[in-house]
Design a protein around this motif. Structure first.
Motif, PDB file in Angstrom:
ATOM      1  N   LEU A 213     -17.594  23.158  42.637  1.00 22.61           N
ATOM      2  CA  LEU A 213     -16.438  23.284  43.525  1.00 22.61           C
ATOM      3  C   LEU A 213     -15.156  23.479  42.725  1.00 22.61           C
ATOM      4  N   ARG A 214     -15.008  22.756  41.634  1.00 27.44           N
ATOM      5  CA  ARG A 214     -13.806  22.904  40.832  1.00 27.44           C
ATOM      6  C   ARG A 214     -13.737  24.261  40.152  1.00 27.44           C
ATOM      7  N   ARG A 215     -14.894  24.878  39.984  1.00 28.43           N
ATOM      8  CA  ARG A 215     -14.919  26.192  39.343  1.00 28.43           C
ATOM      9  C   ARG A 215     -14.424  27.299  40.265  1.00 28.43           C
ATOM     10  N   CYS A 216     -14.565  27.116  41.570  1.00 29.23           N
ATOM     11  CA  CYS A 216     -14.276  28.250  42.450  1.00 29.23           C
ATOM     12  C   CYS A 216     -13.311  27.969  43.590  1.00 29.23           C
ATOM     13  N   LEU A 217     -12.793  26.733  43.711  1.00 28.20           N
ATOM     14  CA  LEU A 217     -11.839  26.426  44.770  1.00 28.20           C
ATOM     15  C   LEU A 217     -10.523  25.944  44.183  1.00 28.20           C
ATOM     16  N   THR A 218      -9.469  26.046  44.960  1.00 25.73           N
ATOM     17  CA  THR A 218      -8.121  25.687  44.527  1.00 25.73           C
ATOM     18  C   THR A 218      -7.666  24.416  45.227  1.00 25.73           C
ATOM     19  N   ASP A 219      -7.149  23.489  44.443  1.00 20.28           N
ATOM     20  CA  ASP A 219      -6.456  22.335  45.000  1.00 20.28           C
ATOM     21  C   ASP A 219      -5.036  22.796  45.319  1.00 20.28           C
ATOM     22  N   LYS A 220      -4.811  23.209  46.542  1.00 19.05           N
ATOM     23  CA  LYS A 220      -3.539  23.838  46.895  1.00 19.05           C
ATOM     24  C   LYS A 220      -2.374  22.858  46.865  1.00 19.05           C
ATOM     25  N   ALA A 221      -2.642  21.605  47.132  1.00 19.10           N
ATOM     26  CA  ALA A 221      -1.579  20.608  47.035  1.00 19.10           C
ATOM     27  C   ALA A 221      -1.097  20.486  45.589  1.00 19.10           C
ATOM     28  N   HIS A 222      -2.031  20.585  44.642  1.00 25.55           N
ATOM     29  CA  HIS A 222      -1.664  20.511  43.229  1.00 25.55           C
ATOM     30  C   HIS A 222      -0.885  21.756  42.818  1.00 25.55           C
ATOM     31  N   ILE A 223      -1.327  22.925  43.292  1.00 27.23           N
ATOM     32  CA  ILE A 223      -0.602  24.161  42.992  1.00 27.23           C
ATOM     33  C   ILE A 223       0.832  24.069  43.520  1.00 27.23           C
ATOM     34  N   ARG A 224       0.988  23.569  44.734  1.00 30.02           N
ATOM     35  CA  ARG A 224       2.320  23.403  45.317  1.00 30.02           C
ATOM     36  C   ARG A 224       3.175  22.495  44.441  1.00 30.02           C
ATOM     37  N   LYS A 225       2.594  21.399  43.989  1.00 26.19           N
ATOM     38  CA  LYS A 225       3.319  20.453  43.143  1.00 26.19           C
ATOM     39  C   LYS A 225       3.745  21.108  41.838  1.00 26.19           C
ATOM     40  N   ARG A 226       2.851  21.864  41.220  1.00 25.86           N
ATOM     41  CA  ARG A 226       3.162  22.496  39.940  1.00 25.86           C
ATOM     42  C   ARG A 226       4.300  23.500  40.073  1.00 25.86           C
ATOM     43  N   PHE A 227       4.258  24.343  41.115  1.00 28.50           N
ATOM     44  CA  PHE A 227       5.305  25.342  41.269  1.00 28.50           C
ATOM     45  C   PHE A 227       6.624  24.692  41.686  1.00 28.50           C
ATOM     46  N   HIS A 228       6.550  23.638  42.477  1.00 29.99           N
ATOM     47  CA  HIS A 228       7.764  22.906  42.828  1.00 29.99           C
ATOM     48  C   HIS A 228       8.426  22.362  41.569  1.00 29.99           C
ATOM     49  N   LYS A 229       7.633  21.791  40.704  1.00 31.59           N
ATOM     50  CA  LYS A 229       8.161  21.225  39.474  1.00 31.59           C
ATOM     51  C   LYS A 229       8.794  22.287  38.580  1.00 31.59           C
ATOM     52  N   ALA A 230       8.262  23.516  38.627  1.00 30.02           N
ATOM     53  CA  ALA A 230       8.712  24.580  37.722  1.00 30.02           C
ATOM     54  C   ALA A 230       9.742  25.509  38.352  1.00 30.02           C
ATOM     55  N   GLN A 336      -4.569  35.213  43.422  1.00 31.58           N
ATOM     56  CA  GLN A 336      -5.568  34.624  42.525  1.00 31.58           C
ATOM     57  C   GLN A 336      -5.802  33.151  42.825  1.00 31.58           C
ATOM     58  N   TRP A 337      -4.877  32.520  43.562  1.00 29.88           N
ATOM     59  CA  TRP A 337      -5.037  31.122  43.931  1.00 29.88           C
ATOM     60  C   TRP A 337      -5.767  30.947  45.258  1.00 29.88           C
ATOM     61  N   PHE A 338      -6.017  32.045  45.968  1.00 28.76           N
ATOM     62  CA  PHE A 338      -6.680  31.947  47.266  1.00 28.76           C
ATOM     63  C   PHE A 338      -8.155  31.613  47.064  1.00 28.76           C
ATOM     64  N   ASN A 339      -8.720  30.939  48.046  1.00 30.70           N
ATOM     65  CA  ASN A 339     -10.154  30.634  47.994  1.00 30.70           C
ATOM     66  C   ASN A 339     -11.000  31.857  48.316  1.00 30.70           C
ATOM     67  N   SER A 340     -10.460  32.766  49.132  1.00 34.09           N
ATOM     68  CA  SER A 340     -11.215  33.972  49.488  1.00 34.09           C
ATOM     69  C   SER A 340     -10.271  35.145  49.660  1.00 34.09           C
ATOM     70  N   LEU A 341     -10.161  35.955  48.622  1.00 34.62           N
ATOM     71  CA  LEU A 341      -9.393  37.198  48.736  1.00 34.62           C
ATOM     72  C   LEU A 341     -10.044  38.125  49.753  1.00 34.62           C
ATOM     73  N   ARG A 342     -11.371  38.097  49.822  1.00 35.47           N
ATOM     74  CA  ARG A 342     -12.079  38.945  50.796  1.00 35.47           C
ATOM     75  C   ARG A 342     -11.634  38.636  52.220  1.00 35.47           C
ATOM     76  N   ALA A 343     -11.583  37.356  52.584  1.00 35.90           N
ATOM     77  CA  ALA A 343     -11.166  36.985  53.934  1.00 35.90           C
ATOM     78  C   ALA A 343      -9.702  37.350  54.173  1.00 35.90           C
ATOM     79  N   PHE A 344      -8.867  37.190  53.142  1.00 36.28           N
ATOM     80  CA  PHE A 344      -7.451  37.544  53.283  1.00 36.28           C
ATOM     81  C   PHE A 344      -7.289  39.047  53.522  1.00 36.28           C
TER      82      PHE A 344
END
Length: 467
Positions: A213-230, A336-344
């Motif tokens: 799961l960690r190999r192919c899914l995104t923790d979006k809350a963590h991504i939000r936190k990282r970009f907020h910080k930066a 690249q952070w999406f779980n499914s570019l195909r669905a998008f």
């Protein structure tokens, strides 16, 4: 089918759910240690009855990631084909196919029949031992083995529909090269036509789901936190991203032949690409989406009455837009952070007006390969060939290009500082609470002969037109 939530987010129920269809003879017990930050996890099992009394509970989530393992792949394909409208993004298959008993595409028919005819406590133990990859692994599995009777297991196996489930497209198909239950060659026979990406793993039939799961899914809350910080350091450090945004907008401008009414940007960041697109393409109305709306974007929206900015997950928010309501969809260095570019892309096809343009840049598998080499991990970003397979009928790729950009830093420490200042990576970098990961990367980072540290970006650009 039975249903049980086995894990909820650390901060209470999540808006996102991993719906894990388990294999034959399973229950939640062997999977109780599976977790993924930012997601609730629910297990589906026992396919004697394919009804889903729990459907309303699943439908309450904003996003559902479907993970199907072993015989669960067959069951999940039947489930998806019968229940449309769920907010499913990624579809991930693991060591299974939509076929049950099939000599070329599932379990060989003789083995299926022999398993059913000879079912006993002893044969189930042997099956589980093969599933785990041997006696040693089975010893760890045995204390949490499913507590189900032989009659239960026989009824479930006998009830399997030996006709194939309906064909659907899966985002990723994981195949264990050491699978002793469903032959890897049989799996590959199916997935070469029905999955956008095939991933071979060194594992028995029962994989390490946490690692997977960690190999192919995104923790979006963590991504939000990282970009907020930066958000205050991003613009001064994200030179590659700025150049990529400029390249993408230049490419889009060459293919836009009529005035742009509504422009939607998925992943507006600090608003640099938004400003460039507004100045170059002159859209009448602009909608900006991101997991976190930065102060720069809020300022932009405050100054322009035709610009609105919304805090949201673009991957799921797009499902709420009316058909044909967008003339230009712009997304730079985000999908690249999406779980499914195909669905998008399927949703992009739906929301674009006829003749509308989608201008998308993402990153390919060579991105930050130096960091991944130091971490002993693999990049999850798909290749341009895989991306082209995701484009649905009705969208024409009028332009596609990729490039490799190699930046040099004084040291591996400076690379990690760059990553921290741009928020582009989930790696623990200096300044984070836990820098043990950073220290390990610094010691293993590949450097040039003069001690400088390279960092590769692999941007991919797509211009798509709705036919």
């Amino acid at each position: 089918m039975n249903f049980q939530v086995i894990c909820r987010g650390a901060d209470g129920p999540s808006r996102r759910l991993i719906l894990l269809f388990a294999g034959w003879g399973m229950s939640p017990r062997p999977l109780e240690d599976v977790s993924m930050a930012g997601y609730d996890i629910a297990v589906v099992w026992d396919y004697r009855d394919m009804s889903a009394a729990w459907l309303d509970e699943v439908a309450r989530y904003d996003e559902v990631v479907l993970v199907a393992w072993s015989y669960g792949v067959h069951a999940a394909a039947r489930f998806l084909s019968s229940h449309h409208g769920l907010p499913v993004t990624a579809r991930i298959a693991v060591n299974g196919t939509r076929f049950t008993a099939d000599d070329r595409r599932g379990i060989p028919c003789d083995i299926f029949r022999a398993t059913l005819d000879g079912l006993s406590e002893r044969s189930v133990t042997k099956f589980n031992m093969r599933m785990c990859g041997g006696a040693s692994a089975y010893k760890a599995f045995a204390p949490k083995a499913p507590e189900r009777s032989i009659d239960d297991l026989r009824e479930e196996l006998a009830s399997f529909d030996t006709a194939p489930a309906p064909a659907i497209i899966w985002d990723k198909a994981f195949i264990s090269d050491s699978d002793a239950i469903i032959p890897p060659a049989n799996q590959h026979e199916v997935w070469r036509d029905e999955a956008t990406e095939i991933i071979h793993i060194d594992s028995p039939h029962l994989p390490d789901f946490n690692a997977l799961l960690r190999r192919c899914l995104t923790d979006k809350a963590h991504i939000r936190k990282r970009f907020h910080k930066a958000e205050l350091t991003y613009d001064a450090n994200a030179g590659v991203q700025l150049t990529s945004s400029s390249t993408l907008i230049d490419m889009a401008a060459r293919h836009i032949t009529s005035p742009v009414g509504i422009m939607l940007e998925a992943g507006c960041g600090t608003g640099r690409s938004s400003r460039m697109a507004i100045e170059r393409l002159h859209p009448q109305k602009v909608i900006l989406w991101d997991l976190h709306i930065s102060p720069q974007v809020r300022e932009l929206a405050a100054k322009h009455p035709d610009v609105s900015a919304i805090d949201c997950d673009a991957e799921t928010e797009i499902c709420r837009l009316p058909d044909g309501s967008v003339d230009l969809l712009l997304s730079a260095s985000t999908v690249q952070w999406f779980n499914s570019l195909r669905a998008f892309l399927l949703q992009t096809l739906r929301v674009l007006s006829r003749g509308g343009i989608a201008a998308i840049s993402t990153y390919g598998p060579d991105t930050m390969h130096e960091v991944h080499e130091a971490m002993g991990s693999k990049c999850r970003f798909p290749s341009s060939e895989s991306i082209m397979k995701m484009i649905p009928k009705g969208l024409e790729a009028v332009a596609c290009r990729e490039e490799h950009v190699r930046a040099l830093y004084e040291s591996p420490l400076e690379v990690l500082r760059h990553l921290s200042r741009t928020g582009v990576n989930g790696l623990h970098a200096p300044g984070d609470d836990d820098s043990s990961g950073a220290r390990a990367v610094i010691s293993a980072y590949p450097t040039d002969s003069d001690g400088s540290a390279p960092l590769t970006y692999h941007p991919i650009y797509l211009i798509l037109r709705k036919l």
